[in-house]
Design an enzyme around this catalytic site. Sequence first.
Site, PDB file in Angstrom:
ATOM      1  N   ASP A 116      32.617  39.983  46.895  1.00  0.00           N
ATOM      2  CA  ASP A 116      33.609  40.627  46.611  1.00  0.00           C
ATOM      3  C   ASP A 116      34.090  39.431  47.877  1.00  0.00           C
ATOM      4  O   ASP A 116      33.118  40.034  49.302  1.00  0.00           O
ATOM      5  CB  ASP A 116      33.578  42.197  46.553  1.00  0.00           C
ATOM      6  CG  ASP A 116      34.925  42.248  47.043  1.00  0.00           C
ATOM      7  OD1 ASP A 116      35.964  43.585  46.207  1.00  0.00           O
ATOM      8  OD2 ASP A 116      35.340  42.326  47.980  1.00  0.00           O
ATOM      9  N   GLU A 146      39.705  40.354  42.715  1.00  0.00           N
ATOM     10  CA  GLU A 146      39.039  38.986  43.907  1.00  0.00           C
ATOM     11  C   GLU A 146      37.266  39.489  44.043  1.00  0.00           C
ATOM     12  O   GLU A 146      36.128  39.177  45.021  1.00  0.00           O
ATOM     13  CB  GLU A 146      38.988  38.861  45.072  1.00  0.00           C
ATOM     14  CG  GLU A 146      39.875  40.170  46.217  1.00  0.00           C
ATOM     15  CD  GLU A 146      39.034  41.499  46.521  1.00  0.00           C
ATOM     16  OE1 GLU A 146      38.968  42.042  45.821  1.00  0.00           O
ATOM     17  OE2 GLU A 146      38.117  41.498  47.661  1.00  0.00           O
ATOM     18  N   ASP A 183      46.025  33.235  45.430  1.00  0.00           N
ATOM     19  CA  ASP A 183      45.697  32.999  44.418  1.00  0.00           C
ATOM     20  C   ASP A 183      45.389  31.483  44.374  1.00  0.00           C
ATOM     21  O   ASP A 183      43.923  31.269  43.722  1.00  0.00           O
ATOM     22  CB  ASP A 183      47.114  32.172  43.555  1.00  0.00           C
ATOM     23  CG  ASP A 183      47.864  34.288  42.496  1.00  0.00           C
ATOM     24  OD1 ASP A 183      46.709  34.775  43.155  1.00  0.00           O
ATOM     25  OD2 ASP A 183      48.281  33.983  41.911  1.00  0.00           O
ATOM     26  N   ASN A 194      46.287  37.275  51.303  1.00  0.00           N
ATOM     27  CA  ASN A 194      48.210  38.100  50.977  1.00  0.00           C
ATOM     28  C   ASN A 194      49.163  38.642  51.841  1.00  0.00           C
ATOM     29  O   ASN A 194      49.675  37.689  51.508  1.00  0.00           O
ATOM     30  CB  ASN A 194      47.996  39.622  50.175  1.00  0.00           C
ATOM     31  CG  ASN A 194      47.007  38.486  48.689  1.00  0.00           C
ATOM     32  OD1 ASN A 194      46.607  37.263  47.978  1.00  0.00           O
ATOM     33  ND2 ASN A 194      46.112  39.738  47.572  1.00  0.00           N
TER      34      ASN A 194
HETATM   35  P1  GH3 Z   1      37.332  43.728  51.439  1.00  0.00           P
HETATM   36  O1  GH3 Z   1      37.175  43.601  50.410  1.00  0.00           O
HETATM   37  O2  GH3 Z   1      36.464  43.328  52.506  1.00  0.00           O
HETATM   38  O3  GH3 Z   1      36.422  45.421  52.133  1.00  0.00           O
HETATM   39  O4  GH3 Z   1      38.185  43.982  51.833  1.00  0.00           O
HETATM   40  P2  GH3 Z   1      39.735  43.537  51.295  1.00  0.00           P
HETATM   41  O5  GH3 Z   1      40.473  42.800  51.655  1.00  0.00           O
HETATM   42  O6  GH3 Z   1      39.157  42.819  50.148  1.00  0.00           O
HETATM   43  O7  GH3 Z   1      39.532  45.019  49.726  1.00  0.00           O
HETATM   44  P3  GH3 Z   1      40.006  45.014  48.874  1.00  0.00           P
HETATM   45  O8  GH3 Z   1      38.976  45.423  47.714  1.00  0.00           O
HETATM   46  O9  GH3 Z   1      41.144  47.154  48.596  1.00  0.00           O
HETATM   47  O10 GH3 Z   1      41.166  44.326  47.968  1.00  0.00           O
HETATM   48  C1  GH3 Z   1      41.185  43.568  47.560  1.00  0.00           C
HETATM   49  C2  GH3 Z   1      42.564  42.521  47.933  1.00  0.00           C
HETATM   50  O11 GH3 Z   1      42.915  41.838  46.947  1.00  0.00           O
HETATM   51  C3  GH3 Z   1      44.224  43.984  47.180  1.00  0.00           C
HETATM   52  C4  GH3 Z   1      44.712  42.740  45.709  1.00  0.00           C
HETATM   53  O12 GH3 Z   1      46.195  42.294  46.768  1.00  0.00           O
HETATM   54  C5  GH3 Z   1      44.300  41.657  46.072  1.00  0.00           C
HETATM   55  N1  GH3 Z   1      43.764  40.885  45.437  1.00  0.00           N
HETATM   56  C6  GH3 Z   1      43.548  41.521  43.723  1.00  0.00           C
HETATM   57  N2  GH3 Z   1      43.791  40.191  42.864  1.00  0.00           N
HETATM   58  C7  GH3 Z   1      44.409  39.405  43.450  1.00  0.00           C
HETATM   59  C8  GH3 Z   1      44.866  38.528  43.206  1.00  0.00           C
HETATM   60  O13 GH3 Z   1      44.911  38.027  40.580  1.00  0.00           O
HETATM   61  N3  GH3 Z   1      45.671  37.520  42.886  1.00  0.00           N
HETATM   62  C9  GH3 Z   1      45.396  37.345  44.670  1.00  0.00           C
HETATM   63  N4  GH3 Z   1      46.198  36.524  45.457  1.00  0.00           N
HETATM   64  N5  GH3 Z   1      45.385  39.013  45.069  1.00  0.00           N
HETATM   65  C10 GH3 Z   1      45.127  39.667  44.355  1.00  0.00           C
HETATM   66 MG    MG Z   2      37.418  42.548  49.112  1.00  0.00          MG
HETATM   67 MG    MG Z   3      37.519  44.069  45.870  1.00  0.00          MG
HETATM   68 MG    MG Z   4      37.180  46.079  49.080  1.00  0.00          MG
END
Ligand code: GH3
Ligand code: MG
Ligand code: MG
Ligand code: MG
Length: 324
Positions: free
Chosen positions: A200, A243, A217, A208
């Site tokens: 992750d 992600e 992306d 973002n």
């Molecule tokens: P952590 O995992 O370290 O706890 O923090 P994080 O900020 O990564 O946490 P979280 O899993 O809550 O957030 C993931 C973010 O990834 C939220 C979402 O907007 C972003 N995301 C998910 N899919 C995509 C994608 O296809 N493209 C982009 N640019 N962002 C994405």
């Molecule tokens: Mg994350």
């Molecule tokens: Mg995540």
């Molecule tokens: Mg998370």
Amino acid sequence: MRATSARETDIETLLLARSADSGGQADLLIVDEDGQAAARLKRLLVADNRVDTVSEPSAALLAAVEGNYDCVIVSTGFSSYDPLRLCSQMRAIERTRLLPVILIADPGEAALVARGLDLGVNDYSMRPLDRNELLARVRTQVKRKRYNDLLRKSLSRTIEMAVTDSLTGLHNRRYLDSHMPVLFARSVSRERPLSLLIIDMDHFKRINDTFGHDAGDDVLRDFAGRLNRNIRGIDLACRYGGEEFVVALPDTDQRMAAIVAERIRGTVASTPFTIRVGTASVDVTISIGIASLQPRDDSVEKLFKRADTALYEAKRSGRNRVVG
Ligand code: GH3
Ligand code: MG
Ligand code: MG
Ligand code: MG
């Protein structure tokens, strides 16, 4: 996924049929023990097609397998060989399973022709041969074959799209979910290790929020490349969602999996990611949870659960680390 209307499907079929049609010359293989008869047959067909002849049934099978023929024309005139054996052999081999076969027979051979049709011969022509009739039969078979080839190609593209993540080109979750039980069962029955990494991105929301979604992306795509370069061909890497990525490592125990995971973590943390915003590059880190198959595991879910718990622990204890 967007639904395809009946009308679009019709148009697609029409386009397919047209491109199958526009092949021009076809590649034909004549199989006839009698060299003179083969030459006569070739003269009938050669104006509109590229034609090879072969006299030996075994050489014919090899040519059919290795050549790129659109149709095989088999004469019944063999003295020492059952021409239908060649047909059944062709039907039994994957490369020639769908290759059209036309039988050239004598009027007294109706029973042989009937048996041939049962064995998968597509069509036949009786001697004395009529050039126009034979050409029409060949054309029909060639057209049908090219159309089927195109349909199969288009179908395999569709299947590939259904199991591929379009952003990164990695496998998607659907693919992993359908293949994990296979990998799991294989490892259990062969008593071989199997490890799972759940990866992750750390604080991906910040990337973002700071640089925009397109930059996010870019990071995901770049990461997929780094991931691919650090695993083996038999490993299965997928974008599980957002992600989050999952890698299945067959024949890999916990110790080796930790080495692989550490390599992936390092390749991310050590080199900043280039993004499209100006000339900016961004520091990225990832957290990885590992689980390996244990004798008491009776399902894929248990393995996933442990890797997920390990990932949670990696996040909780400060991120940019491997746990498990
Ligand atoms: P952590 O995992 O370290 O706890 O923090 P994080 O900020 O990564 O946490 P979280 O899993 O809550 O957030 C993931 C973010 O990834 C939220 C979402 O907007 C972003 N995301 C998910 N899919 C995509 C994608 O296809 N493209 C982009 N640019 N962002 C994405
Ligand atoms: Mg994350
Ligand atoms: Mg995540
Ligand atoms: Mg998370």
